[in-house]
Enzyme design. Structure first.
Site, PDB file in Angstrom:
ATOM      1  N   LYS A 178      17.145   9.832  -8.244  1.00 41.61           N
ATOM      2  CA  LYS A 178      17.980   9.093  -7.307  1.00 41.61           C
ATOM      3  C   LYS A 178      17.181   7.877  -6.854  1.00 41.61           C
ATOM      4  O   LYS A 178      16.200   7.994  -6.133  1.00 41.61           O
ATOM      5  CB  LYS A 178      18.335   9.927  -6.069  1.00 41.61           C
ATOM      6  CG  LYS A 178      19.348   9.186  -5.192  1.00 41.61           C
ATOM      7  CD  LYS A 178      19.284   9.561  -3.730  1.00 41.61           C
ATOM      8  CE  LYS A 178      18.234   8.840  -2.945  1.00 41.61           C
ATOM      9  NZ  LYS A 178      18.421   7.390  -2.789  1.00 41.61           N
ATOM     10  N   GLU A 254       3.883  10.742  -3.500  1.00 44.78           N
ATOM     11  CA  GLU A 254       3.145   9.473  -3.443  1.00 44.78           C
ATOM     12  C   GLU A 254       3.691   8.752  -2.213  1.00 44.78           C
ATOM     13  O   GLU A 254       4.781   8.204  -2.243  1.00 44.78           O
ATOM     14  CB  GLU A 254       3.381   8.714  -4.749  1.00 44.78           C
ATOM     15  CG  GLU A 254       2.304   7.709  -5.042  1.00 44.78           C
ATOM     16  CD  GLU A 254       2.610   6.379  -4.402  1.00 44.78           C
ATOM     17  OE1 GLU A 254       2.180   6.175  -3.237  1.00 44.78           O
ATOM     18  OE2 GLU A 254       3.271   5.567  -5.038  1.00 44.78           O
ATOM     19  N   CYS A 288       2.712   0.258  -1.155  1.00 44.06           N
ATOM     20  CA  CYS A 288       1.953   1.300  -0.467  1.00 44.06           C
ATOM     21  C   CYS A 288       0.447   1.100  -0.650  1.00 44.06           C
ATOM     22  O   CYS A 288      -0.341   1.734   0.044  1.00 44.06           O
ATOM     23  CB  CYS A 288       2.393   2.672  -0.942  1.00 44.06           C
ATOM     24  SG  CYS A 288       2.462   2.766  -2.718  1.00 44.06           S
ATOM     25  N   GLU A 383       1.584   1.350   9.017  1.00 42.39           N
ATOM     26  CA  GLU A 383       1.715   0.624   7.755  1.00 42.39           C
ATOM     27  C   GLU A 383       2.595  -0.599   8.041  1.00 42.39           C
ATOM     28  O   GLU A 383       3.761  -0.446   8.424  1.00 42.39           O
ATOM     29  CB  GLU A 383       2.388   1.567   6.750  1.00 42.39           C
ATOM     30  CG  GLU A 383       2.233   1.153   5.325  1.00 42.39           C
ATOM     31  CD  GLU A 383       2.828   2.176   4.345  1.00 42.39           C
ATOM     32  OE1 GLU A 383       3.541   3.102   4.782  1.00 42.39           O
ATOM     33  OE2 GLU A 383       2.588   2.015   3.150  1.00 42.39           O
TER      34      GLU A 383
HETATM   35  P1  ADP Z   1      11.178   3.327   2.329  1.00 38.50           P
HETATM   36  O1  ADP Z   1      10.498   2.879   3.572  1.00 38.50           O
HETATM   37  O2  ADP Z   1      10.514   2.939   1.052  1.00 38.50           O
HETATM   38  O3  ADP Z   1      12.665   3.079   2.320  1.00 38.50           O
HETATM   39  P2  ADP Z   1      11.864   6.099   2.521  1.00 38.50           P
HETATM   40  O4  ADP Z   1      10.947   7.257   2.480  1.00 38.50           O
HETATM   41  O5  ADP Z   1      12.744   5.935   3.714  1.00 38.50           O
HETATM   42  O6  ADP Z   1      10.916   4.863   2.322  1.00 38.50           O
HETATM   43  O7  ADP Z   1      12.793   6.054   1.232  1.00 38.50           O
HETATM   44  C1  ADP Z   1      12.331   6.308  -0.065  1.00 38.50           C
HETATM   45  C2  ADP Z   1      13.425   7.012  -0.825  1.00 38.50           C
HETATM   46  O8  ADP Z   1      13.741   8.229  -0.161  1.00 38.50           O
HETATM   47  C3  ADP Z   1      14.742   6.245  -0.950  1.00 38.50           C
HETATM   48  O9  ADP Z   1      15.282   6.500  -2.237  1.00 38.50           O
HETATM   49  C4  ADP Z   1      15.598   6.873   0.122  1.00 38.50           C
HETATM   50  O10 ADP Z   1      16.974   6.801  -0.185  1.00 38.50           O
HETATM   51  C5  ADP Z   1      15.134   8.301   0.085  1.00 38.50           C
HETATM   52  N1  ADP Z   1      15.329   9.061   1.331  1.00 38.50           N
HETATM   53  C6  ADP Z   1      15.196   8.633   2.594  1.00 38.50           C
HETATM   54  N2  ADP Z   1      15.449   9.624   3.470  1.00 38.50           N
HETATM   55  C7  ADP Z   1      15.739  10.737   2.741  1.00 38.50           C
HETATM   56  C8  ADP Z   1      16.069  12.098   3.058  1.00 38.50           C
HETATM   57  N3  ADP Z   1      16.138  12.540   4.305  1.00 38.50           N
HETATM   58  N4  ADP Z   1      16.316  12.943   2.036  1.00 38.50           N
HETATM   59  C9  ADP Z   1      16.227  12.514   0.757  1.00 38.50           C
HETATM   60  N5  ADP Z   1      15.906  11.257   0.396  1.00 38.50           N
HETATM   61  C10 ADP Z   1      15.664  10.375   1.363  1.00 38.50           C
END
Ligand code: ADP
Length: 480
Positions: A178, A254, A288, A383
């Site tokens: 995803k 990661e 990152c 960060e």
């Molecule tokens: P970033 O700051 O890079 O957006 P996130 O950790 O919020 O970091 O998002 C990274 C990925 O995780 C994206 O694909 C986002 O859609 C997904 N994501 C964010 N929250 C959730 C969650 N609660 N469950 C599953 N996937 C999530």
């Protein structure tokens, strides 16, 4: 370019080798202009389950394929990516915002993982260990773990997927990803090329959607998913890792970083400034492994700051599609606002604004430099994920090591010195998974990428990269 004119423009999920639309769609925008690029299928949980089932069905025959055949298909995928590099890069710049030259660099880098793992596919070697008694043999064999589920971020819409997918497929696993909702088009273009390369239906699946929680749950909780791999924030990584415990799946994480960039008084200052530009401003500071805290020896701080300031003022912020742009927008206006809050708070707490900082609205954040920063400021502990340099000083190696390690993160770190003894001693003292020594850009397919502490676990790329996607089986043969 209008992305809709590209053969690689596929605004639907890729499940079991087919393009699957949904009843609803979500908008993907051009990050430089805010214009609509595409309405992409908004997949449901049922679509994600369907993708996991497609990957499960495809697993046995993919795993049974001789390694050279898997290698050949990966190689073909790599070649198609390279042939379509410019088109992939344009799509990436439009949906992500980074300058086109950087986007081309990401495609080459991302494709590099597929090339690397096409080669590593043949090296899933086992072992024969001297037995403990006569008539016995000890054999160790390696096997693909099964279906791999992955969730990836928007900062490297191509490479964060290839790093995982290539290793998974090389080991004989099948794959469901995803991608981030901000940047699904690059992921879907990759799937189109995988299909064209002849990778069988169900081996790679891309599910695009906005309900990341619901879609994520399928990947983290389904007993049909053997391994889960995530790149993203530490906050979300912790939630997802917890969800994975119910089925005891293997997990790679990661996560975030807070990289120190240390310059000693014996450093080549020009080299350090060039390295700082790479480690800080690539992708407008949204990686990152970005340098987050600059620790400069007090005797060279003035010199380093003056030269870095001169370089920063040469940066040209703008639309990534314009050839003279060297720094693009941040992913959203909200991201810029968060960066600005950190900068404003630091100034209120006594930091000195030397360059930039003039932001009022929108997602373009000007390259910024602050001096007189102190370890207790939020801009140091958090960060930044934006184009902001924060400069602190130190007076000796021990102090530099304490400051560098004073974070819960442990992903990348950088330092500059010309003294070989100090280089070894200081690298030994750093609690980080990766150390750039007189280098500001350290990531490549031959190297093990990954962190320690709250930056996560697992390694991507390198000869270690297949470990996360394979399990070892020990066979005790008796009666020989
Ligand atoms: P970033 O700051 O890079 O957006 P996130 O950790 O919020 O970091 O998002 C990274 C990925 O995780 C994206 O694909 C986002 O859609 C997904 N994501 C964010 N929250 C959730 C969650 N609660 N469950 C599953 N996937 C999530």
């Amino acid at each position: 370019m209008q992305p809709t004119t590209s053969d690689l423009f596929k605004p639907a999920s890729f499940i079991g080798g087919e393009w699957i639309t949904s009843n609803t769609t979500f908008a993907v925008t051009n990050k430089a202009t805010g214009e609509l690029l595409a309405d992409v299928a908004d997949a449901s949980q049922a679509h994600m389950t369907q993708a996991v089932q497609a990957a499960k069905s495809a697993f046995a025959s993919w795993a049974a394929l001789p390694a050279p055949n898997r290698a050949q298909l990966l190689r073909k995928w790599y070649e198609l990516m390279i042939a379509k590099r410019d088109e992939l890069a344009e799509l990436l710049t439009l949906e992500q915002g980074k300058p086109l030259a950087e986007a081309k660099g990401e495609i080459t880098y991302g494709a590099g993982y597929i090339e690397w793992f096409a080669e590593e596919a043949r090296r899933l070697d086992g072992d024969i260990i001297p037995a403990n008694s006569t008539g016995q043999r000890i054999h160790v064999t390696r096997h693909p773990v099964g279906v791999v589920g992955a969730i990836t971020p928007w900062n490297f819409p191509n490479a964060m997927i290839t790093r995982k997918a290539a290793a998974a497929l090389a080991a004989g696993c099948t794959f469901v990803v995803k991608p981030a909702r901000e940047t699904p088009l690059s992921a879907l273009a990759l799937a189109a090329l995988a299909k064209e390369a002849g990778i069988p239906a169900g081996v790679i699946n891309v599910v695009t959607g906005t309900d990341s929680k619901a879609l994520g749950k399928v990947l983290t909780e389904s007993p049909d998913v053997a391994k889960f791999s995530f790149t993203g924030s530490t906050r979300v990584g912790k939630l997802l890792a917890a969800d994975c415990t119910s089925t005891m799946k293997r997990v790679s994480m990661e996560l975030g970083g807070n990289a120190p960039f240390v310059v000693f008084d014996d450093a080549d200052i020009d080299a350090a400034v060039n390295g700082a530009m790479l480690a800080k401003f690539r992708n407008a500071g949204q990686t990152c492994v970005c340098a987050n805290r600059f620790l400069i020896h007090q005797d060279v701080e003035e010199q380093f700051t003056a030269r870095l300031t001169a370089k920063i003022t040469e940066l040209k912020m703008g639309n990534g599609m314009d050839s003279d742009t060297t720094i693009g927008p941040l992913i959203t206006p909200n991201a810029a606002e968060n960066v600005h809050k950190l900068v404003t708070a630091a100034i209120e707490q006594g930091a000195l604004l030397r360059v930039g900082g003039n932001w009022t609205a929108g997602n373009f954040y000007p390259p910024t430099l602050l001096t007189g920063v102190s370890p207790d400021m939020d801009i140091v502990s958090e960060e930044i994920f934006g184009p902001v340099v924060t400069i602190m000083t130190f007076s000796d190696d021990a102090e530099a090591a304490v400051l560098a390690n004073a974070t819960e993160y442990g992903l990348a770190s950088y330092f500059y010195s010309q003294n070989i003894g100090r280089i070894h001693r200081f690298a030994d003292a750093l609690q980080f998974g990766m150390v750039g020594i007189n280098e500001g850009a350290i990531s490549n397919p031959a190297a093990p990428f990954g962190g320690v502490k709250e930056s996560g676990y697992g390694r991507e790329g390198s000869k270690y990269g297949l470990d996360d996607y394979s399990f070892i089986q020990y066979r005790c043969l008796g009666g020989i």
